[in-house]
Design an enzyme around this catalytic site. Structure first.
Site: not given
Length: 679
Positions: A150, A314
């Site tokens: 991320e 995710e």
């Protein structure tokens, strides 16, 4: 095994072998495989499992786990662990740490507390990536790599000393001389003139935080450049070692980052982290927003702008929650499937759930995965298995593309400027949400398209209508592409404040709308922010009252092909034009003098003939989303019911339900949170 190969849909999950006793590994993998999970992601936060002490490398832990995975037939995405530098590193080399604007360092104990530009962190990153890739990449269980975790999440601003040094280099390469920088930044204002690059810093705390907006715009570009270079540094190393057919990706979609550039330079495809349950714990998504978790379709459309087919690294599977104030409920029965299919409907061919087991310690103890703390079978695991069964029936969808004839143009320069310019920010978000919500309510599939330097008019040709609501900054090159699109028969819709800045963020001295003047047939002699006590301003378009939200450009039609379609009402400039249509070549440009509310955007969709394009086949309530994927001449219509109540749809032409293989027509009832895929 390529997880995005156009052949089938694949399920995965995130697994943390370092969190669990080794005796659990084999049974966990067995249960995953029995329930349809074929791929796991590991190691993104496990630097110390490879380099516990500086320069001392031990590969035994992941060697053992990868051997178990290979023996069980589980495929692995291996990560570089650079999102969480170990304690020995930050203690010995505090210069690797990011800082706030006042220079206070972010200390060890969280994640993503490093800065991209520290020479020492770059050195240590190169070492850990080189060691990891050279040792593990050949392992048969590994099918791909994730870089970091991320990028630009948690914090997308960087104020360390290393960032200032790197920022100066970035500016020297861009401008060549300090005089050119002074000119671009308008440093004559408030006596900000620099005599050398050594006097320039990343933005610092100033009185009332009145930073130079042109400096901040370049700084934001610098942050993006830094993240992209950091990703490429890792990708270049991994490429030397990966097996043929293995891939490189990274996850997330965060601010101050040119995700298209990063993907083009460093990745085989991008993956996204989709958590629609945030809609039930963040006030920003709850207030006056009927879409709730359906808003994540907007985020997925942003991912699709990077890659038509993509992966989810995710995917929501349990309740959200850190120990620091974040909390959301457990997904209701069917919501996990709904959100999975939401991702697939928008172009995901790979979906990986976060996470397999819920961690029993650490910051994310309330961020639940598929299994709860005990690890016993539960409702969510059964739902995963049912999703796998659905994926098998949907395999022919793999490789198909989301189908849209309406496009929403964006670019990073304007996105970043809207973070700095309060007028730009107000109109930008009103229109972003208004146009998206209108498209959702009316079942009008819509793409985001980023207007980058490599985008051509031919790339824009498939779209019947393009909204470009507030291109405040516009370059000559982008203007030429838009002119060619319109001249060749396209329809471009512009909103207020278009064309009033150059690419440095300086206001132009041309008559507004600047570079858009010729193609729009518009002159703007006066403009104003809408007063808080005068919110009932409308523009009348053939008897339809359009809300003239946030900001109003008062228009004048220029040229023989410009036609006034609407005029302002309920304001001191009542009677002045607020909507002008200009014929330009074979196409048309509409200039609307305000921001686009949801109701206003819906009128545009209807009057321009692009609203609800699949109505001849399907009649769907606005509480359901319609998404269409297409391969060759075959259309796959996803109908997603986001409500905890039944919904009726009407199938006007006989279609095939891909779950059952049955022909369906007439009234079809969707259960709460149910998804139907009709071919």
């Amino acid at each position: 095994m390529e997880i995005i190969n156009g052949e089938r849909l694949v399920l995965g999950t995130c697994y943390y072998p370092e969190h669990w006793d080794e005796s659990l590994w084999r049974d966990d993998l067995r249960r995953m495989l029995e329930n349809g999970i074929e791929v796991i992601r590991i190691a993104e936060f496990a630097w110390s499992k490879i380099e516990r002490y500086e320069g001392v490398f031990n590969y035994d832990f992941f060697d053992r786990f990868l051997d178990v995975a290979a023996d069980m037939g589980m495929k692995v995405i291996f990560c570089t662990p650079t999102a969480t530098p170990p304690a020995w590193l930050t203690e010995k080399y505090p210069e690797v740490l990011n800082a706030n604007m006042d220079g206070v360092l972010y200390r060890h104990g969280g994640r993503r507390h490093y800065n991209y530009n520290s020479p020492k962190y770059q050195e240590l990153t190169r070492i850990i990536v080189e060691k990891s890739a050279s040792h593990y990449a050949k392992h048969p269980a590994i099918i791909g790599w994730q870089i970091d975790n991320e990028l630009n999440c948690e914090k997308n601003e960087f104020y360390s000393e290393s960032d200032t040094i790197a920022f100066r280099k970035f500016l020297m390469e861009k401008y060549g001389s300090i005089d050119a920088l002074n000119e671009a930044w308008g440093t004559n204002f408030w006596n900000q003139t620099y005599n050398s690059f050594e006097e320039v810093y990343v933005p610092r705390t100033t009185l009332s935080n009145n930073t130079n907006p042109h400096e901040v715009l370049d700084y934001t570009r610098f942050v993006s450049d830094s993240a992209c270079r950091f990703a490429k540094m890792q990708s270049d190393i991994i490429r030397k070692y990966i097996k043929p057919g293995d891939f490189i990706t990274t996850n997330g979609l965060f601010g101050n980052l040119d995700n298209q550039r990063m993907t083009n330079e460093s990745l085989d495809f991008i993956t996204y982290d989709s958590y629609p349950n945030f809609a039930y714990c963040l006030d920003a998504y709850n207030k006056d927003n009927f879409l709730k978790d359906r808003m994540w379709s907007r985020n997925l459309s942003e991912v699709r702008a990077v890659s038509k087919n993509f992966g989810i690294m995710e995917q929501q599977s349990g309740a959200n929650g850190w120990n620091t104030g974040m909390a959301a409920p457990t997904p209701k029965p069917g919501q996990m499937t709904l959100w999975t299919m939401q991702s697939v409907a928008h172009g995901a061919d790979y979906v990986s759930y976060f996470r397999w087991r819920t961690c029993t310690y650490g910051t994310e103890i309330y961020w639940h995965g598929i299994l709860d703390y005990s690890g016993r079978d539960n409702r969510r695991l059964a739902e995963v298995k049912s999703v796998h069964e659905k994926f098998q029936k949907l395999s022919e969808i793999a490789g198909s593309k989301y189908e849209a004839k309406v496009g929403f143009l964006k670019d990073y320069d304007n996105a970043w400027d809207s973070q700095l310019d309060v007028w730009h920010e107000k109109v930008e978000w009103k229109s972003q949400l208004g146009i998206f919500e209108a498209a959702q309510r009316t079942h009008t599939p819509m793409d985001y398209i980023y207007l980058r330097d490599d985008v051509t008019a031919e790339d824009l040709k498939p779209y019947s209508v393009l909204f470009y609501p507030h291109p405040v900054l516009i370059s000559e090159e982008r203007k030429v592409v838009l002119e060619e699109y319109v001249k060749n028969g396209g329809c471009l819709v512009l909103g207020c404040r278009s064309g009033y800045k150059d690419m440095y963020g300086r206001c132009v001295m041309d008559k507004l709308p600047g570079k858009f003047a010729e193609m729009s047939g518009v002159d703007i002699p006066e403009y104003t922010l809408v007063s808080p006590d005068n919110k009932d301003i409308v523009i009348d378009w053939d008897g339809t009252k359009l809300e003239a939200a946030v900001f109003n450009d008062q228009l004048v039609a220029v040229g023989e092909h410009a036609e006034v379609l609407g005029r302002y009402e309920n304001c001191y400039y009542a009677g002045e034009p607020g909507l002008i249509k200009n014929t330009y070549g074979e196409g048309t440009v509409y200039y609307f003098g305000a921001a686009f509310s949801e109701k206003t955007a819906e009128v545009f969709l209807e009057k321009l003939g692009v609203k609800d394009p699949h109505n001849a086949k399907l009649e769907i309530p606005e509480t359901c989303e319609l998404a269409v994927r297409k391969k060759d001449d075959t259309e796959y219509c996803f109908v997603l019911n986001y409500k905890d109540a039944e919904a009726e749809i009407h199938v006007k032409e006989e279609m095939t339900d891909l779950y059952t293989g049955e022909k369906v027509s007439g009234t079809v009832v969707l259960k709460p949170f149910e998804v139907r895929v009709l071919k």
